[in-house]
Motif scaffolding. Sequence first.
Motif, PDB file in Angstrom:
ATOM      1  N   ASN A 138      52.826  -9.697  65.245  1.00 19.35           N
ATOM      2  CA  ASN A 138      52.039 -10.715  64.552  1.00 19.35           C
ATOM      3  C   ASN A 138      52.797 -12.040  64.604  1.00 19.35           C
ATOM      4  O   ASN A 138      53.888 -12.170  64.044  1.00 19.35           O
ATOM      5  N   ILE A 139      52.227 -13.036  65.282  1.00 18.66           N
ATOM      6  CA  ILE A 139      52.924 -14.305  65.472  1.00 18.66           C
ATOM      7  C   ILE A 139      52.428 -15.392  64.521  1.00 18.66           C
ATOM      8  O   ILE A 139      52.843 -16.554  64.629  1.00 18.66           O
ATOM      9  N   ASN A 140      51.554 -15.047  63.580  1.00 14.12           N
ATOM     10  CA  ASN A 140      51.110 -16.051  62.609  1.00 14.12           C
ATOM     11  C   ASN A 140      52.322 -16.638  61.882  1.00 14.12           C
ATOM     12  O   ASN A 140      53.204 -15.909  61.449  1.00 14.12           O
ATOM     13  N   ILE A 141      52.368 -17.954  61.725  1.00 18.18           N
ATOM     14  CA  ILE A 141      53.540 -18.605  61.163  1.00 18.18           C
ATOM     15  C   ILE A 141      53.777 -18.173  59.720  1.00 18.18           C
ATOM     16  O   ILE A 141      54.920 -17.989  59.291  1.00 18.18           O
ATOM     17  N   GLY A 142      52.705 -17.993  58.938  1.00 16.40           N
ATOM     18  CA  GLY A 142      52.873 -17.551  57.562  1.00 16.40           C
ATOM     19  C   GLY A 142      53.491 -16.167  57.496  1.00 16.40           C
ATOM     20  O   GLY A 142      54.427 -15.918  56.727  1.00 16.40           O
ATOM     21  N   TYR A 143      52.972 -15.246  58.319  1.00 15.99           N
ATOM     22  CA  TYR A 143      53.487 -13.869  58.345  1.00 15.99           C
ATOM     23  C   TYR A 143      54.948 -13.857  58.787  1.00 15.99           C
ATOM     24  O   TYR A 143      55.786 -13.189  58.187  1.00 15.99           O
ATOM     25  N   ARG A 144      55.272 -14.630  59.835  1.00 15.44           N
ATOM     26  CA  ARG A 144      56.649 -14.675  60.338  1.00 15.44           C
ATOM     27  C   ARG A 144      57.615 -15.231  59.285  1.00 15.44           C
ATOM     28  O   ARG A 144      58.721 -14.708  59.106  1.00 15.44           O
ATOM     29  N   LEU A 145      57.193 -16.297  58.609  1.00 18.94           N
ATOM     30  CA  LEU A 145      58.078 -16.893  57.605  1.00 18.94           C
ATOM     31  C   LEU A 145      58.247 -15.973  56.398  1.00 18.94           C
ATOM     32  O   LEU A 145      59.307 -15.954  55.775  1.00 18.94           O
ATOM     33  N   GLY A 146      57.220 -15.201  56.061  1.00 16.45           N
ATOM     34  CA  GLY A 146      57.368 -14.216  54.996  1.00 16.45           C
ATOM     35  C   GLY A 146      58.402 -13.163  55.355  1.00 16.45           C
ATOM     36  O   GLY A 146      59.244 -12.771  54.530  1.00 16.45           O
ATOM     37  N   ARG A 147      58.351 -12.693  56.596  1.00  8.07           N
ATOM     38  CA  ARG A 147      59.348 -11.733  57.072  1.00  8.07           C
ATOM     39  C   ARG A 147      60.743 -12.349  57.040  1.00  8.07           C
ATOM     40  O   ARG A 147      61.718 -11.697  56.625  1.00  8.07           O
ATOM     41  N   LEU A 148      60.844 -13.600  57.489  1.00  9.43           N
ATOM     42  CA  LEU A 148      62.137 -14.291  57.508  1.00  9.43           C
ATOM     43  C   LEU A 148      62.701 -14.429  56.099  1.00  9.43           C
ATOM     44  O   LEU A 148      63.893 -14.181  55.864  1.00  9.43           O
ATOM     45  N   PHE A 149      61.849 -14.787  55.150  1.00  5.96           N
ATOM     46  CA  PHE A 149      62.295 -14.948  53.766  1.00  5.96           C
ATOM     47  C   PHE A 149      62.807 -13.619  53.207  1.00  5.96           C
ATOM     48  O   PHE A 149      63.827 -13.583  52.508  1.00  5.96           O
ATOM     49  N   ALA A 150      62.125 -12.525  53.534  1.00  3.30           N
ATOM     50  CA  ALA A 150      62.561 -11.201  53.077  1.00  3.30           C
ATOM     51  C   ALA A 150      63.922 -10.846  53.672  1.00  3.30           C
ATOM     52  O   ALA A 150      64.799 -10.307  52.977  1.00  3.30           O
ATOM     53  N   ALA A 151      64.101 -11.135  54.957  1.00  2.00           N
ATOM     54  CA  ALA A 151      65.378 -10.826  55.607  1.00  2.00           C
ATOM     55  C   ALA A 151      66.512 -11.651  55.000  1.00  2.00           C
ATOM     56  O   ALA A 151      67.612 -11.136  54.761  1.00  2.00           O
ATOM     57  N   LEU A 152      66.252 -12.921  54.735  1.00  2.00           N
ATOM     58  CA  LEU A 152      67.276 -13.777  54.128  1.00  2.00           C
ATOM     59  C   LEU A 152      67.643 -13.295  52.726  1.00  2.00           C
ATOM     60  O   LEU A 152      68.807 -13.328  52.333  1.00  2.00           O
ATOM     61  N   GLU A 153      66.638 -12.822  51.981  1.00  2.24           N
ATOM     62  CA  GLU A 153      66.918 -12.302  50.640  1.00  2.24           C
ATOM     63  C   GLU A 153      67.743 -11.016  50.727  1.00  2.24           C
ATOM     64  O   GLU A 153      68.676 -10.813  49.938  1.00  2.24           O
ATOM     65  N   LYS A 154      67.426 -10.160  51.679  1.00  2.00           N
ATOM     66  CA  LYS A 154      68.167  -8.906  51.841  1.00  2.00           C
ATOM     67  C   LYS A 154      69.629  -9.188  52.201  1.00  2.00           C
ATOM     68  O   LYS A 154      70.547  -8.514  51.695  1.00  2.00           O
ATOM     69  N   ILE A 155      69.857 -10.170  53.059  1.00  2.00           N
ATOM     70  CA  ILE A 155      71.227 -10.548  53.414  1.00  2.00           C
ATOM     71  C   ILE A 155      71.976 -11.015  52.168  1.00  2.00           C
ATOM     72  O   ILE A 155      73.128 -10.629  51.930  1.00  2.00           O
ATOM     73  N   GLN A 156      71.325 -11.836  51.361  1.00  2.00           N
ATOM     74  CA  GLN A 156      71.952 -12.331  50.134  1.00  2.00           C
ATOM     75  C   GLN A 156      72.280 -11.178  49.189  1.00  2.00           C
ATOM     76  O   GLN A 156      73.360 -11.146  48.586  1.00  2.00           O
ATOM     77  N   GLN A 157      71.375 -10.216  49.056  1.00  3.53           N
ATOM     78  CA  GLN A 157      71.594  -9.080  48.153  1.00  3.53           C
ATOM     79  C   GLN A 157      72.774  -8.227  48.606  1.00  3.53           C
ATOM     80  O   GLN A 157      73.560  -7.752  47.782  1.00  3.53           O
ATOM     81  N   GLU A 158      72.905  -8.025  49.911  1.00  5.18           N
ATOM     82  CA  GLU A 158      74.025  -7.209  50.412  1.00  5.18           C
ATOM     83  C   GLU A 158      75.347  -7.968  50.337  1.00  5.18           C
ATOM     84  O   GLU A 158      76.402  -7.366  50.156  1.00  5.18           O
TER      85      GLU A 158
END
Length: 241
Positions: A138-158
Amino acid sequence: FYVLGLAPNASRVAIRFWIVDTVSEMAGKICRHFEDARIVHGIREKDTLSLFRMLVSTATQGKAENIPPNLGGDTMRAILEGLAYPQTLLQAVIRRIRAEHDITYPRAALIKACINRSTRCRNPNTKEELKVSLDPNNINIGYRLGRLFAALEKIQQEASPGINATIRDKFYGAASSTPVTVFGNLMRLKNHHIAKLEHQGRKVFFEKLLGEIIDGVSDFPPHLKLDDQGRFAVGYYHQMQ
């Protein structure tokens, strides 16, 4: 199959809708609703959600009396007639997510259902836009940025175990509506967080994940429209799951 929708108040009862359909057609429309709302979830959650639980997820403090007026009737009519869900439903769930910074199972299911139904009404040949689970294609910009935000949050949590407030608590509203204002800073913070990770394997994993998500994202947009804010929420939810 006959359905009478009534709207009671203190002085009278108004007819909201009157629907006549065959049993097979009605069953198909009800099944379509459950299919549209089907999304990946935790092992303790049920595969299907009641309409009441979904509507309550749009209400302040999760109280039934705070469900926006007419929303239940309009949504039920959309289900029974196979119509697009009311735009007020998508607005209500996104408004609640932005207020509470919490993308729950019922909220993600509602957004997926609203967007898929809307997409199918515009283009009957499109069965579904948003999948049940993570869709790397899924290349929709909203979907991609949501995934990116989740990954950045997971990095911060770890990087900071037990942290009280994550980037979701501080930046979700801006990230999902005006990405350009926060994502540059979040990407810079990411380097600091990755450097704090103890295991080299996790560093490599997250760098590869971020590269895969960002691939094709040329720039952070100044604004996301309502539907793309919904896709942002589903992308975040899918990635977290």
